[in-house]
Enzyme design. Sequence first.
Site, PDB file in Angstrom:
ATOM      1  N   GLU A   1      17.975  47.973  40.164  1.00  0.00           N
ATOM      2  CA  GLU A   1      19.180  48.742  39.484  1.00  0.00           C
ATOM      3  C   GLU A   1      19.034  49.753  39.089  1.00  0.00           C
ATOM      4  O   GLU A   1      18.318  50.437  38.394  1.00  0.00           O
ATOM      5  CB  GLU A   1      19.715  47.898  38.623  1.00  0.00           C
ATOM      6  CG  GLU A   1      20.470  46.096  38.698  1.00  0.00           C
ATOM      7  CD  GLU A   1      20.836  46.091  37.651  1.00  0.00           C
ATOM      8  OE1 GLU A   1      21.486  46.422  36.552  1.00  0.00           O
ATOM      9  OE2 GLU A   1      21.257  44.673  38.049  1.00  0.00           O
TER      10      GLU A   1
ATOM     11  N   CYS B   1      14.932  22.491  22.984  1.00  0.00           N
ATOM     12  CA  CYS B   1      14.059  23.310  23.036  1.00  0.00           C
ATOM     13  C   CYS B   1      12.763  23.253  22.203  1.00  0.00           C
ATOM     14  O   CYS B   1      12.367  23.009  21.979  1.00  0.00           O
ATOM     15  CB  CYS B   1      14.734  24.476  22.917  1.00  0.00           C
ATOM     16  SG  CYS B   1      15.886  25.473  23.956  1.00  0.00           S
TER      17      CYS B   1
ATOM     18  N   GLU C   1      18.294  39.383  35.986  1.00  0.00           N
ATOM     19  CA  GLU C   1      17.391  39.900  34.738  1.00  0.00           C
ATOM     20  C   GLU C   1      17.514  38.616  33.330  1.00  0.00           C
ATOM     21  O   GLU C   1      17.634  38.310  32.031  1.00  0.00           O
ATOM     22  CB  GLU C   1      18.499  41.294  33.964  1.00  0.00           C
ATOM     23  CG  GLU C   1      18.572  41.847  34.374  1.00  0.00           C
ATOM     24  CD  GLU C   1      18.906  43.197  33.774  1.00  0.00           C
ATOM     25  OE1 GLU C   1      20.018  43.324  33.041  1.00  0.00           O
ATOM     26  OE2 GLU C   1      18.825  44.098  34.213  1.00  0.00           O
TER      27      GLU C   1
ATOM     28  N   LYS D   1      33.619  48.316  33.276  1.00  0.00           N
ATOM     29  CA  LYS D   1      34.630  49.047  34.441  1.00  0.00           C
ATOM     30  C   LYS D   1      34.145  50.773  33.274  1.00  0.00           C
ATOM     31  O   LYS D   1      34.458  51.324  34.697  1.00  0.00           O
ATOM     32  CB  LYS D   1      36.165  48.470  34.298  1.00  0.00           C
ATOM     33  CG  LYS D   1      36.623  48.960  32.278  1.00  0.00           C
ATOM     34  CD  LYS D   1      38.149  48.206  32.496  1.00  0.00           C
ATOM     35  CE  LYS D   1      38.943  47.766  31.243  1.00  0.00           C
ATOM     36  NZ  LYS D   1      37.473  46.878  29.870  1.00  0.00           N
TER      37      LYS D   1
END
Length: 667
Positions: free
Chosen positions: A302, A161, A148, A351
């Site tokens: 997913e 950057c 991702e 969790k």
Amino acid sequence: MVDQKQIYYGADYNPEQWSQETIKEDMRLMREAGVNYVSINIFGWVNIQPNESTFDFTFLDWLMDLLYENNIAIDLANGTASPPAWLVKKYPEMMPMTIHGNRLVHGSRQHYCPTSPIYRDYARRLSEAVAKRYSQHPGVVMWHINNEYTCHIHECYCPNCRASFQNWLEKKYQTIEALNTAWSTKFWSQTYQEWDEIFLPEEMPTFKNPCQQLDYRRFISDMNLEIYQIEKKAIQTFSSNIPFMTNLMGLHKYVDGFKWASEMDVVSWNAYPNPFESLPYPQFLANDLMRSLKKKPFLIMEQAPSAVNWRQVNGAKKPGQMRLWSYEALAHGSDGMMFFQWRQSQGGAEKFHSAIVPHGDPHTSRTFRECAALGNELKQLNGIVGSRFVADIAIVFDWENWWALELDAKPNANIRYIHQMRALYAALRALNITVDFIHPSESLDGYPLVIAYNLYSASEEFGNKVKEFVANGGTFLTNFFSGIVNENDQVYLGGYPGLFKEVLGITVEEFQPLKPEIQQQVHFKNKFYENRRWEELIHLQGATPLATFTSDFLKDSPAITKHRFGKGLAYYLGTELEQEGLTDLLNDIFSDAKLTKVAESYLQDNSELSVTVRQGPTHIFLFLLNHTNDSQQVQFLSEGTALLSKRKVCELTIAPMEVEIIKFAKG
Ligand code: GAL
């Protein structure tokens, strides 16, 4: 190239968290749940490289052999998604910097600056080590690069950057004069003489240069793509026949999906519809968009078995919802359904995110039972693998337009690309019209209707393509604030919408955006429909009005127009219309232009089922999904085989939340 022969079904598997006994138990449970595919090592970096000079593959060797022995295909990640603490400690400069100049620290994930040479180098070395070790392992069917990209870090304002941005600009524009022209820098005395005078769009007193912001978005997408390419190249040194992908995020703003997809063998994405919505159209739309990136089957890499843990309130999927939404993806071209994650973590930030195996006993868990039932049911559908979705029409989708449309200093800051797309998609779904999404650079041929919705920014080349398409008999629909600027966010002069005014036979003299709370009415086909957000003063230049505004000084002036151009038709919608109105308009366009739907060759289309068609070499698969609260009846034009209920059928009744797939021999 490794060939996919079965519908992939499985999950992200993070066994680093578990004992060997638990992992062996997982193999038994995976078999029971019909799992044939797992993604491993996504967050495995520190396990296989515990310090700078050590690579330790003991655990991964054991795990991969175990999965292989259990006939579970391996989607092997190179493991670069979460750099280890020792690396951050040694090189704190690899961390991203916020716009306020703060360096982020270790303790979460995706903590790397998108241009950091350190991160890139260590990610390359890790990728090489993993590929060298496992490219010949018989269990590996897919390379899963990173994870991702830009999910958490879609901006970085560090000095590296800034320098990289200057280099990127120099490569793009070649001369500083070309940049000055593109960025309209004569405005507000912004002219540059040297590349190193240019900043990132950092903190500034007021509105930043729009093209500078737009180029920054392009730059961020490109810099992340460069990381992907570095990782992929490192793996390619050792591996030639295993497909590459990274998991995209559907309607995610910061990665230009079309550009990225050309670097991938398979498109996959992570789908997280909100269970509180019964028809989560953004995710439904994203299935079509992700398939369209390569115009071939994709994978759901997913989805949540039930609830996620990252919304404010995390609703559980209701019984049957996960199954129905899984079939929604299969019906729109997916060849696989994976979950995050296999076993629910005991600790850590996720969790309370659902998993196939919950904290409690899986055998008393509704989620486990539903996942296992689906996994076993899908085994009989392997024949659909590789079949191609056939769409009725095309919608233009462009990430660069998304960025440009949503820059600041616009007539109405409340025009949001995805909000508009969602409304359009919902209206099309109500009519069972199926869509491909196409990039503006793609050909329009083969689609009877092309819709360019809120395509604020588009090239002259695209404008010409639309003209040719309509002149040759195509039907085109566009709406307000489309065809306004070029790729540098500079207005096409001579009247709005510069790019499309000829084909539409109109000019727009003035925009009249509406405050968010205001609803007005449009008079269309002897009915009054609500409209919001936008109105405008349209002058007819050959077009005919189909609807009119009803309020204020726009009363009785055109709101929707139609124009015959050459052999085709071009429609324009100058406001945001309530869904029923939009559906009526699309229905009219469909019958006016004598368009037909692919599914009509197989059934009488008079139910509220959601119907799509996938086409294989010898068979057609007709997917019928019932997203409504009532049973739906359907009749077929010839006899087919119902794959889930395993019988020949000429008609069917499908209960709420139920699904059927009908196989027809290709005629
Ligand atoms: C995804 C991510 C997974 C997991 C999941 C939770 O964004 O790739 O690692 O965090 O979300 O929904």
